[in-house]
Design an enzyme around this catalytic site. Structure first.
Site, PDB file in Angstrom:
ATOM      1  N   TYR A 145     -17.279 109.894  36.219  1.00  0.00           N
ATOM      2  CA  TYR A 145     -17.571 108.457  36.115  1.00  0.00           C
ATOM      3  C   TYR A 145     -16.287 107.677  35.826  1.00  0.00           C
ATOM      4  CZ  TYR A 145     -19.953 104.180  34.471  1.00  0.00           C
ATOM      5  OH  TYR A 145     -20.392 102.881  34.292  1.00  0.00           O
ATOM      6  N   GLU A 147     -13.000 108.476  35.952  1.00  0.00           N
ATOM      7  CA  GLU A 147     -11.925 108.522  36.958  1.00  0.00           C
ATOM      8  C   GLU A 147     -12.394 107.931  38.290  1.00  0.00           C
ATOM      9  OE1 GLU A 147      -9.054 108.875  36.026  1.00  0.00           O
ATOM     10  OE2 GLU A 147      -8.675 110.646  34.813  1.00  0.00           O
ATOM     11  N   ASN A 174     -20.809  98.051  27.076  1.00  0.00           N
ATOM     12  CA  ASN A 174     -22.237  98.415  26.942  1.00  0.00           C
ATOM     13  C   ASN A 174     -23.158  97.188  26.970  1.00  0.00           C
ATOM     14  OD1 ASN A 174     -20.522 100.519  25.676  1.00  0.00           O
ATOM     15  ND2 ASN A 174     -22.478 101.578  25.431  1.00  0.00           N
ATOM     16  N   ARG A 186     -29.508 106.140  27.770  1.00  0.00           N
ATOM     17  CA  ARG A 186     -28.523 105.352  27.022  1.00  0.00           C
ATOM     18  C   ARG A 186     -29.078 105.009  25.645  1.00  0.00           C
ATOM     19  NH1 ARG A 186     -26.317 101.346  31.712  1.00  0.00           N
ATOM     20  NH2 ARG A 186     -28.319 101.779  32.673  1.00  0.00           N
ATOM     21  N   VAL A 187     -28.162 104.676  24.748  1.00  0.00           N
ATOM     22  CA  VAL A 187     -28.551 104.662  23.339  1.00  0.00           C
ATOM     23  C   VAL A 187     -29.608 103.603  23.015  1.00  0.00           C
ATOM     24  CG1 VAL A 187     -26.603 103.199  22.544  1.00  0.00           C
ATOM     25  CG2 VAL A 187     -27.646 104.851  21.001  1.00  0.00           C
ATOM     26  N   SER A 189     -31.954 102.092  24.930  1.00  0.00           N
ATOM     27  CA  SER A 189     -33.291 102.424  25.447  1.00  0.00           C
ATOM     28  C   SER A 189     -33.842 103.657  24.732  1.00  0.00           C
ATOM     29  CB  SER A 189     -33.255 102.615  26.958  1.00  0.00           C
ATOM     30  OG  SER A 189     -32.144 103.370  27.352  1.00  0.00           O
ATOM     31  N   ASN A 190     -32.993 104.676  24.513  1.00  0.00           N
ATOM     32  CA  ASN A 190     -33.475 105.869  23.794  1.00  0.00           C
ATOM     33  C   ASN A 190     -34.054 105.495  22.431  1.00  0.00           C
ATOM     34  OD1 ASN A 190     -32.842 107.793  25.651  1.00  0.00           O
ATOM     35  ND2 ASN A 190     -31.413 108.928  24.364  1.00  0.00           N
TER      36      ASN A 190
END
Ligand code: NAD
Ligand code: UDP
Length: 311
Positions: A145, A147, A174, A186-187, A189-190
């Protein structure tokens, strides 16, 4: 002026909001997506609009359409998704950029690249300014992702130097809000999904790592401002909310706002997980007169309401 605008990744979280906003300003929108990390439901409410068109297509293959502007957003953004098929992730960033830049060149269309704060890697400069070259592992699990996005930036600037293309590069930090996929990984939504289901909240590492969270409406405002800014301003430009929080602080905000009974559990930190991340937004403030308006708490409330509706 009414224009035809291509949004790649237009069915995704950010793309669907962007399509909606472009339609609201009277533009014709062509949404191109292969639905790798999104669902049609994100855009079904737009399909009744005669100015909206959807094309199922993978940007790693050439695309022949006629448009005036291109927003290139196609790429999985969540670490779980982009690490699932890393070779396809790099192809999407690199071949996707080459194909969309080629299209822009033929059409003499202006093109905006959705780059990322990940180009700074695990940064040694804090907060991150645009002139920082970053600290990125070229061979790790996040590299496909990071690079890929760095190479896409290189391609954009080479097409600009070599072919005089009108380019715009935004480095997105973010961002969260309604229409994030519930299993996106992703944090934000989790944590919200876990809290609403009274399941354990999974903190990776000790939770002291930081992120800066921008609400989606603010981000779409500035993306459109950047696209329509003066032709000689290419970026790269940081866009995001500089409010910085530890992951533990985020978890506690979510617990409070959802009145959840969930408990915090600590899991291993993924490799190369950046320790700190905060955008320096001086450039976007001075060049585009933009600053975010929505604070974390208000954005979380909107996002929690969304997940309550869909779960
Ligand atoms: P998302 O996963 O919800 O959306 C990405 C969209 O691209 C999805 O609809 C997916 O199906 C589509 N896609 C993936 N590969 C494709 C391909 N080969 N061809 C066509 N479509 C393809 O993610 P998002 O959060 O909406 O991110 C959109 C863009 O913004 C991405 O380029 C991402 O790297 C960038 N970005 C997002 C964030 C954020 O916090 N949301 C941060 C930095 C950068
Ligand atoms: N994270 C976490 N629990 C989760 C998901 C993520 O503690 O259930 C952490 C993750 O390790 C990282 C931060 O939250 O430190 C942000 O992760 P995310 O995947 O949202 O985005 P990143 O900024 O890492 O690309």
């Amino acid at each position: 002026m009414r224009e035809k605008i291509l949004v790649t990744g237009g069915a995704g979280f950010l793309g669907s909001h962007l399509c909606e906003r472009l339609l609201a300003t009277g533009q014709d929108v062509l949404c191109v997506d292969n639905f790798l990390t999104s669902s049609r439901e994100n855009i079904t409410h737009l399909t009744k609009n005669p100015c909206f068109e959807i094309l199922r297509h993978d940007v790693t293959f050439p695309l022949y359409v006629e448009v005036e502007k291109i927003y290139n957003l196609a790429c999985p953004a969540s670490p779980i998704h982009y690490q699932n098929d890393p070779v396809q992730t790099i192809k999407t960033s690199v071949h996707g950029a080459i194909n969309m830049l080629g299209l822009a060149k033929r059409l003499k269309a202006r093109i905006l690249q959705a780059s990322t704060s990940e180009v700074y890697g695990d940064p040694k400069v804090h907060p991150q300014t645009e002139n920082y070259w970053g600290h990125v592992n070229p061979i790790g699990t996040r590299s496909c992702y990071d690079e890929g996005k760095r190479c896409a930036e290189t391609l954009f600037f080479d097409y600009w130097r070599q072919h005089n293309l009108q380019i715009k590069v935004v480095r997105i930090f973010n961002t969260f809000g309604p229409r994030m996929h519930p299993n996106d990984g992703r944090v934000v939504s989790n944590f919200i999904v876990q809290a609403l289901k009274n399941e354990d909240i999974t903190i990776y590492g000790d939770g002291q790592q930081t992120r800066s969270f921008c609400y989606v409406d603010d981000l779409i405002d500035v993306m459109m401002l950047m696209m329509n800014s003066s032709a000689d301003f290419t970026g790269p430009i940081n866009i995001g909310n500089p409010g910085e929080f530890t992951i533990l602080e985020l978890a506690n905000h979510v617990l409070k706002l959802t009145r959840s009974k969930s408990k915090l559990v600590f899991k291993p930190l993924p490799t190369d997980d950046p320790k700190n991340r905060q955008p320096d937004i001086s450039m976007v403030k001075s060049k585009l007169g933009w600053a975010p308006k929505v604070c974390l708490e208000d954005g979380l409330k909107e996002t929690i309401d969304y997940f309550k509706r869909i779960l």
